[in-house]
Motif scaffolding. Structure first.
Motif, PDB file in Angstrom:
ATOM      1  N   GLN A  55       9.257   6.309   5.453  1.00 23.78           N
ATOM      2  CA  GLN A  55       9.687   6.537   4.074  1.00 23.78           C
ATOM      3  C   GLN A  55       8.913   5.565   3.191  1.00 23.78           C
ATOM      4  O   GLN A  55       8.949   4.349   3.410  1.00 23.78           O
ATOM      5  N   VAL A  56       8.204   6.101   2.192  1.00 21.78           N
ATOM      6  CA  VAL A  56       7.345   5.258   1.370  1.00 21.78           C
ATOM      7  C   VAL A  56       7.555   5.565  -0.114  1.00 21.78           C
ATOM      8  O   VAL A  56       8.141   6.582  -0.476  1.00 21.78           O
ATOM      9  N   VAL A  57       7.063   4.664  -0.940  1.00 17.25           N
ATOM     10  CA  VAL A  57       7.085   4.844  -2.396  1.00 17.25           C
ATOM     11  C   VAL A  57       5.651   4.840  -2.901  1.00 17.25           C
ATOM     12  O   VAL A  57       4.858   3.956  -2.542  1.00 17.25           O
ATOM     13  N   VAL A  58       5.301   5.816  -3.715  1.00 14.37           N
ATOM     14  CA  VAL A  58       3.950   5.892  -4.284  1.00 14.37           C
ATOM     15  C   VAL A  58       3.776   4.764  -5.298  1.00 14.37           C
ATOM     16  O   VAL A  58       4.595   4.579  -6.193  1.00 14.37           O
ATOM     17  N   ARG A  59       2.677   4.008  -5.149  1.00 14.11           N
ATOM     18  CA  ARG A  59       2.401   2.907  -6.066  1.00 14.11           C
ATOM     19  C   ARG A  59       1.223   3.202  -6.998  1.00 14.11           C
ATOM     20  O   ARG A  59       1.229   2.811  -8.152  1.00 14.11           O
ATOM     21  N   GLU A  60       0.191   3.858  -6.482  1.00 16.15           N
ATOM     22  CA  GLU A  60      -1.016   4.089  -7.290  1.00 16.15           C
ATOM     23  C   GLU A  60      -1.772   5.300  -6.748  1.00 16.15           C
ATOM     24  O   GLU A  60      -1.794   5.535  -5.541  1.00 16.15           O
ATOM     25  N   VAL A  61      -2.352   6.059  -7.663  1.00 11.31           N
ATOM     26  CA  VAL A  61      -3.149   7.231  -7.297  1.00 11.31           C
ATOM     27  C   VAL A  61      -4.476   7.149  -8.048  1.00 11.31           C
ATOM     28  O   VAL A  61      -4.497   6.888  -9.252  1.00 11.31           O
ATOM     29  N   ALA A  62      -5.591   7.345  -7.342  1.00 12.06           N
ATOM     30  CA  ALA A  62      -6.903   7.322  -7.994  1.00 12.06           C
ATOM     31  C   ALA A  62      -6.959   8.398  -9.077  1.00 12.06           C
ATOM     32  O   ALA A  62      -6.432   9.497  -8.910  1.00 12.06           O
ATOM     33  N   ASP A  63      -7.629   8.081 -10.199  1.00 14.11           N
ATOM     34  CA  ASP A  63      -7.560   8.953 -11.378  1.00 14.11           C
ATOM     35  C   ASP A  63      -8.806   9.784 -11.628  1.00 14.11           C
ATOM     36  O   ASP A  63      -8.910  10.458 -12.647  1.00 14.11           O
ATOM     37  N   ARG A  64      -9.773   9.809 -10.724  1.00 14.95           N
ATOM     38  CA  ARG A  64     -11.071  10.402 -11.034  1.00 14.95           C
ATOM     39  C   ARG A  64     -11.102  11.925 -10.952  1.00 14.95           C
ATOM     40  O   ARG A  64     -11.902  12.567 -11.628  1.00 14.95           O
ATOM     41  N   ASP A  65     -10.285  12.543 -10.113  1.00 15.79           N
ATOM     42  CA  ASP A  65     -10.367  13.984  -9.885  1.00 15.79           C
ATOM     43  C   ASP A  65      -9.178  14.693 -10.521  1.00 15.79           C
ATOM     44  O   ASP A  65      -8.050  14.601 -10.037  1.00 15.79           O
ATOM     45  N   ALA A  66      -9.425  15.414 -11.601  1.00 13.25           N
ATOM     46  CA  ALA A  66      -8.349  16.073 -12.345  1.00 13.25           C
ATOM     47  C   ALA A  66      -7.647  17.128 -11.509  1.00 13.25           C
ATOM     48  O   ALA A  66      -6.414  17.271 -11.587  1.00 13.25           O
ATOM     49  N   ASP A  67      -8.394  17.878 -10.701  1.00 12.29           N
ATOM     50  CA  ASP A  67      -7.779  18.921  -9.881  1.00 12.29           C
ATOM     51  C   ASP A  67      -6.832  18.322  -8.848  1.00 12.29           C
ATOM     52  O   ASP A  67      -5.740  18.854  -8.598  1.00 12.29           O
ATOM     53  N   VAL A  68      -7.242  17.204  -8.252  1.00 16.56           N
ATOM     54  CA  VAL A  68      -6.384  16.530  -7.272  1.00 16.56           C
ATOM     55  C   VAL A  68      -5.119  16.012  -7.942  1.00 16.56           C
ATOM     56  O   VAL A  68      -4.005  16.163  -7.412  1.00 16.56           O
ATOM     57  N   LEU A  69      -5.251  15.440  -9.118  1.00 13.62           N
ATOM     58  CA  LEU A  69      -4.076  14.923  -9.828  1.00 13.62           C
ATOM     59  C   LEU A  69      -3.102  16.045 -10.174  1.00 13.62           C
ATOM     60  O   LEU A  69      -1.878  15.876 -10.057  1.00 13.62           O
ATOM     61  N   SER A  70      -3.622  17.173 -10.609  1.00 11.88           N
ATOM     62  CA  SER A  70      -2.748  18.310 -10.912  1.00 11.88           C
ATOM     63  C   SER A  70      -2.020  18.784  -9.658  1.00 11.88           C
ATOM     64  O   SER A  70      -0.820  19.083  -9.690  1.00 11.88           O
ATOM     65  N   TYR A  71      -2.736  18.841  -8.555  1.00  4.91           N
ATOM     66  CA  TYR A  71      -2.144  19.262  -7.272  1.00  4.91           C
ATOM     67  C   TYR A  71      -1.041  18.296  -6.852  1.00  4.91           C
ATOM     68  O   TYR A  71       0.063  18.711  -6.459  1.00  4.91           O
ATOM     69  N   LEU A  72      -1.316  16.998  -6.960  1.00  3.75           N
ATOM     70  CA  LEU A  72      -0.311  16.001  -6.574  1.00  3.75           C
ATOM     71  C   LEU A  72       0.918  16.083  -7.477  1.00  3.75           C
ATOM     72  O   LEU A  72       2.061  16.023  -6.998  1.00  3.75           O
ATOM     73  N   ALA A  73       0.690  16.226  -8.784  1.00  4.80           N
ATOM     74  CA  ALA A  73       1.815  16.299  -9.718  1.00  4.80           C
ATOM     75  C   ALA A  73       2.681  17.525  -9.449  1.00  4.80           C
ATOM     76  O   ALA A  73       3.914  17.463  -9.530  1.00  4.80           O
ATOM     77  N   ASP A  74       2.053  18.640  -9.113  1.00  5.77           N
ATOM     78  CA  ASP A  74       2.802  19.867  -8.818  1.00  5.77           C
ATOM     79  C   ASP A  74       3.739  19.674  -7.627  1.00  5.77           C
ATOM     80  O   ASP A  74       4.757  20.366  -7.509  1.00  5.77           O
ATOM     81  N   HIS A  75       3.386  18.736  -6.750  1.00  7.52           N
ATOM     82  CA  HIS A  75       4.202  18.484  -5.558  1.00  7.52           C
ATOM     83  C   HIS A  75       4.979  17.160  -5.651  1.00  7.52           C
ATOM     84  O   HIS A  75       5.499  16.665  -4.652  1.00  7.52           O
ATOM     85  N   GLY A  76       5.022  16.603  -6.866  1.00  3.34           N
ATOM     86  CA  GLY A  76       5.853  15.430  -7.089  1.00  3.34           C
ATOM     87  C   GLY A  76       5.276  14.115  -6.624  1.00  3.34           C
ATOM     88  O   GLY A  76       5.996  13.109  -6.564  1.00  3.34           O
ATOM     89  N   VAL A  77       4.001  14.073  -6.296  1.00  2.00           N
ATOM     90  CA  VAL A  77       3.391  12.838  -5.801  1.00  2.00           C
ATOM     91  C   VAL A  77       2.854  12.041  -6.980  1.00  2.00           C
ATOM     92  O   VAL A  77       1.726  12.210  -7.431  1.00  2.00           O
ATOM     93  N   GLU A  78       3.694  11.142  -7.508  1.00  2.00           N
ATOM     94  CA  GLU A  78       3.376  10.318  -8.663  1.00  2.00           C
ATOM     95  C   GLU A  78       3.918   8.916  -8.435  1.00  2.00           C
ATOM     96  O   GLU A  78       4.821   8.726  -7.614  1.00  2.00           O
ATOM     97  N   PRO A  79       3.387   7.913  -9.143  1.00  2.00           N
ATOM     98  CA  PRO A  79       3.890   6.543  -8.973  1.00  2.00           C
ATOM     99  C   PRO A  79       5.402   6.464  -9.166  1.00  2.00           C
ATOM    100  O   PRO A  79       5.961   7.057 -10.092  1.00  2.00           O
ATOM    101  N   GLY A  80       6.058   5.737  -8.250  1.00  2.00           N
ATOM    102  CA  GLY A  80       7.509   5.560  -8.309  1.00  2.00           C
ATOM    103  C   GLY A  80       8.291   6.564  -7.499  1.00  2.00           C
ATOM    104  O   GLY A  80       9.500   6.391  -7.288  1.00  2.00           O
ATOM    105  N   VAL A  81       7.642   7.623  -7.019  1.00  2.00           N
ATOM    106  CA  VAL A  81       8.325   8.674  -6.271  1.00  2.00           C
ATOM    107  C   VAL A  81       8.378   8.308  -4.780  1.00  2.00           C
ATOM    108  O   VAL A  81       7.418   7.796  -4.220  1.00  2.00           O
TER     109      VAL A  81
END
Length: 226
Positions: free
Chosen positions: A156-182
């Protein structure tokens, strides 16, 4: 010291590559980050060396001088404050702000920077969880957590930081709830490196290829709670 936007970009990239390593940064690493040729990097590094912003050893790479690091940290501060402002006050999605901040970071005044920081109540991190350097331009603390690839199924882990360079990857992660603090539960780690996890409050799991997973930094829930 008046520097071109390109010079500041180089200093920022060298600074980011230096974080977490004691090794000199190779020309090929800088070229890969900036998507330019190695000869182009060599030419620019020579100019930065003449300005006293980098220390270069031929065939061994470069490091930033104290002055070069200060310039780089200021650019990083501008970038991350702008990302925070764009998401919080202008309704940008976190997948859209990196390129906008890249364009603006070189052109804001110190007064504008101070007003943005005040409007945001001096945030510690940007929307992607990356630390925002303080106004004193001292290096921020090292990144928190480890790549999610370092954990095992059942953790069980908590997301602390996500690299910001790839917009498509960020959209994919956000759609699945993978954001800092989650909070995430790692459900599977495939032998070839694919990590599958499920975010709290989401019914569907998310599969993270190795190249994506290694840019998602997390901490164990027990470490965060202690």
């Amino acid at each position: 010291m008046m520097l071109s936007d390109v010079m500041e970009d180089y200093l920022k990239v060298i600074y980011q590559l230096q974080r977490g390593t004691d090794e000199r940064i190779k020309t090929s690493e800088i070229a890969a980050q900036l998507e330019v040729t190695s000869p182009t990097v060599t030419s620019m590094v020579e100019k930065l060396e003449e300005r006293g912003l980098v220390d270069r050893k031929k065939y061994h790479g470069v490091t930033l001088t104290a002055e070069g690091e200060t310039v780089a940290i200021e650019v990083v501060r501008h970038h991350r404050l702008l990302e925070a402002y764009l998401t919080e006050h202008l309704d940008y999605d976190w997948s859209e702000v990196h390129e906008e901040a890249d364009r603006l970071e070189h052109h804001i005044s110190e007064d504008f920077e101070a007003r943005v920081a005040a409007a945001l109540d001096d945030p510690a991190v940007d929307p992607h969880g990356s630390p925002i350097p303080g106004a004193d331009l001292q290096p921020p603390e090292p990144p928190v957590g480890d790549a999610v690839t370092e954990f095992e199924a059942g953790d069980q882990v908590v997301v602390r930081e996500v690299a910001d360079r790839d917009a498509d990857v960020l959209s994919y992660l956000a759609d699945h709830g993978v954001e800092p603090g989650v909070e995430l539960e790692i459900t599977e780690v495939a032998p070839f490196g694919m990590v599958t996890a499920q975010a709290a409050g989401h019914d569907e799991s998310v599969s993270l290829p190795t190249e994506v997973a290694r840019h998602v930094r997390v901490s164990s829930v027990t470490e965060v709670e202690s």
